[in-house]
Design a protein around this motif. Structure first.
Motif, PDB file in Angstrom:
ATOM      1  N   VAL A 316       0.822  -1.211   0.000  1.00  0.00           N
ATOM      2  CA  VAL A 316       0.000   0.000   0.000  1.00  0.00           C
ATOM      3  C   VAL A 316       0.859   1.267   0.000  1.00  0.00           C
ATOM      4  N   GLY A 317       1.999   1.215   0.682  1.00  0.00           N
ATOM      5  CA  GLY A 317       2.872   2.385   0.766  1.00  0.00           C
ATOM      6  C   GLY A 317       3.286   2.932  -0.595  1.00  0.00           C
ATOM      7  N   TRP A 318       3.448   2.043  -1.585  1.00  0.00           N
ATOM      8  CA  TRP A 318       3.833   2.499  -2.921  1.00  0.00           C
ATOM      9  C   TRP A 318       2.747   3.385  -3.530  1.00  0.00           C
ATOM     10  N   TYR A 319       1.498   3.152  -3.156  1.00  0.00           N
ATOM     11  CA  TYR A 319       0.382   3.919  -3.699  1.00  0.00           C
ATOM     12  C   TYR A 319       0.145   5.204  -2.897  1.00  0.00           C
ATOM     13  N   ILE A 320       0.479   5.179  -1.626  1.00  0.00           N
ATOM     14  CA  ILE A 320       0.301   6.379  -0.812  1.00  0.00           C
ATOM     15  C   ILE A 320       1.407   7.398  -1.093  1.00  0.00           C
ATOM     16  N   LEU A 321       2.582   6.930  -1.472  1.00  0.00           N
ATOM     17  CA  LEU A 321       3.721   7.825  -1.691  1.00  0.00           C
ATOM     18  C   LEU A 321       3.448   8.890  -2.758  1.00  0.00           C
ATOM     19  N   PRO A 322       3.007   8.552  -3.982  1.00  0.00           N
ATOM     20  CA  PRO A 322       2.736   9.629  -4.970  1.00  0.00           C
ATOM     21  C   PRO A 322       1.594  10.529  -4.541  1.00  0.00           C
TER      22      PRO A 322
END
Length: 483
Positions: A316-322
């Protein structure tokens, strides 16, 4: 005669506001931003950790929270923030900005670490509420101090940028989640707990930075301490002059104030409900609408990705980052326009654009047109505009009311807006997601969109010009002497 002399002694003139506003940009201002603005970074870290770790906390063998309980724990954090804002906001106006922003960071530090040792839903929710209390108190004390120490010509730019650093914390939280949820690095059951402990430990660094921050000269000035205010400003001027040479001339004259007691709640309510009723309606609308939109989406961001898009919890972190980076860039890139084009135009535009885009993305979600990355891109664009809009709500509330009641005013509006929009939003969306129907989620999106457009309309009708003006000219202090 003696009574006249005593009355005259209670009146004084001070050039503290003009002297603070004429200062060139200096290392002192960067210190204020670093030491006080870190509050929003911490809040972003806390909120993102819960959002990013929601899947792991849901699957935790020791907690095993349901989707509804995840939403309720988010609401517990916000309830704590509301109560903390009110209590510490009241204290901030009475005892000063500096004392309170030390107390609140200690509350945050202890409770965040304790969250990492939660053993069931109730302990987790309780520690989240205490963490929220520390952060809520920070909003009142820190927003007041920053607005009072930054020159008028850059107040909007700085305030929006500082509030926008929430998303720097969000980015850090997202990256941290990628590490602590990776089974190849650490057991996720230990990882999510360690994330809260480390987040709380960072508060110690903040305390060291704040030891160099003086009390707000404007607070001292309006609390009958002109001598202390003058001393603080003289020290700041000496430091700036040593680095940058002679200071520019004052752009406006002194203010004439009376020594008086602390503002009572009766006075605060009279100003809000009678003298500045239009600003009160505006502040409530801006705060509540952005709070619902933000908290409803962000606190359930991970659940939407995992439930509807099939994204594994540890990714999920990869999607929250941008998404976080878009939120950070919005205030940084658009913030200067709030000082040049003006508050009213920019606040109206950012609220309206984000609301319209939110409605369109909600309809696309309902039709299943968006995959996980496309959904993330849509939200990133939406909140590029919504982020400066939300930050401008805090700016507006801070500028709307007299210095003697600035902190409690910020706290009241934060509490009301968060209580109406923030607490209800996560609980509602958690319940909608648990139902598993895209149509239900879309209705939530459309409600959030409608509220943002409503806020844009309120700003256009009730907004006022504050760009480039001293705080005292935007809202005269209660202690202003008219004689």
């Amino acid at each position: 005669m003696r009574q006249g002399q005593q009355a005259a002694a209670q009146v004084f003139e001070t050039s503290v506001p003009a002297r603070m506003d004429r200062l060139p940009w200096d290392r002192f201002h960067w210190l204020i931003i670093a030491a006080l603005g870190i509050t929003w970074t911490l809040d972003g870290l806390e909120v993102t950790l819960v959002g990013s770790l929601a899947g792991a906390i849901h699957e935790s063998p020791s907690l095993a929270l349901s989707e509804t309980q995840v939403g309720l724990s988010a609401s517990a954090y916000l309830i704590g923030a509301v109560l903390g804002a009110l209590f510490f906001g009241w204290l901030t106006d009475r005892v000063g900005r500096r004392k309170i922003f030390f107390v609140t960071v200690i509350v945050y530090m202890i409770s965040s670490v304790a969250t990492g040792f939660s053993w069931d839903f109730w302990s987790f929710a309780f520690f989240r509420a205490l963490t929220g209390a520390g952060i809520g108190g920070e909003y009142a004390a820190v927003n007041s101090a920053i607005q009072e120490m930054i020159p008028a010509r850059r107040r909007g730019t700085v305030d929006l940028a500082v509030n926008g650093t929430f998303w720097a914390g969000a980015a850090i939280g997202a990256l941290s989640a990628l590490v602590v949820l990776d089974p190849a690095i650490i057991d996720p059951e230990i990882g999510w707990r360690a994330a809260f402990v480390v987040g709380g430990a960072l508060a110690f660094v903040i305390m060291l930075l704040r030891s160099w921050v003086p009390e707000s000269p404007r607070w001292l000035m309006t609390h009958g301490k002109p001598g202390e205010a003058d001393h603080v400003v003289s020290q700041i001027e000496a430091q700036v002059e040593a680095r940058q040479g002679p200071l520019p001339p004052l752009e406006y004259g002194p203010v004439r104030l009376s020594r008086r007691g602390k503002a009572t709640m009766r006075e605060v309510l009279h100003v809000m409900l009678h003298r500045q009723r239009r600003r009160t309606v505006l502040g409530v609308t801006l705060m509540a609408c952005q709070a619902f939109c933000y908290n409803a989406i962000f606190f359930t961001y991970a659940l939407i990705l995992t439930t509807f898009q099939g994204v594994p919890a540890n990714e999920v972190g990869w999607y929250i980052l941008p998404f976080a980076l878009g939120n950070l860039l919005g205030p940084l890139l658009l913030g200067p326009f709030f000082d040049s084009i003006g508050r009213r135009t920019m606040i109206t535009a950012t609220y309206a654009i984000s609301g319209i885009l939110m409605a369109l993305s909600g309809l696309a979600f309902q039709q299943g047109w968006l995959n996980a990355w496309e959904q993330t891109l849509a939200w990133t664009v939406i909140f590029f505009f919504a982020s400066p809009a939300a930050s401008a709500a805090y700016l507006t509330v801070g500028e709307s009311f007299p210095l003697e009641m600035r902190a409690i005013a910020i706290a009241i509006f934060y509490a009301f807006g968060t209580g109406i929009g923030g607490v209800a939003g996560p609980a509602l969306f958690g319940w909608l997601i648990e139902g598993g129907e895209r149509t239900d989620i879309t209705l939530g999106f459309l409600l959030a969109a409608a509220l943002m457009v409503l806020a844009a309309f309120a700003e256009w009708k009730l907004g006022f010009a504050a760009e480039g003006r001293s705080l005292e000219s935007v809202a005269a202090p209660l202690s202003t002497h008219e004689g």
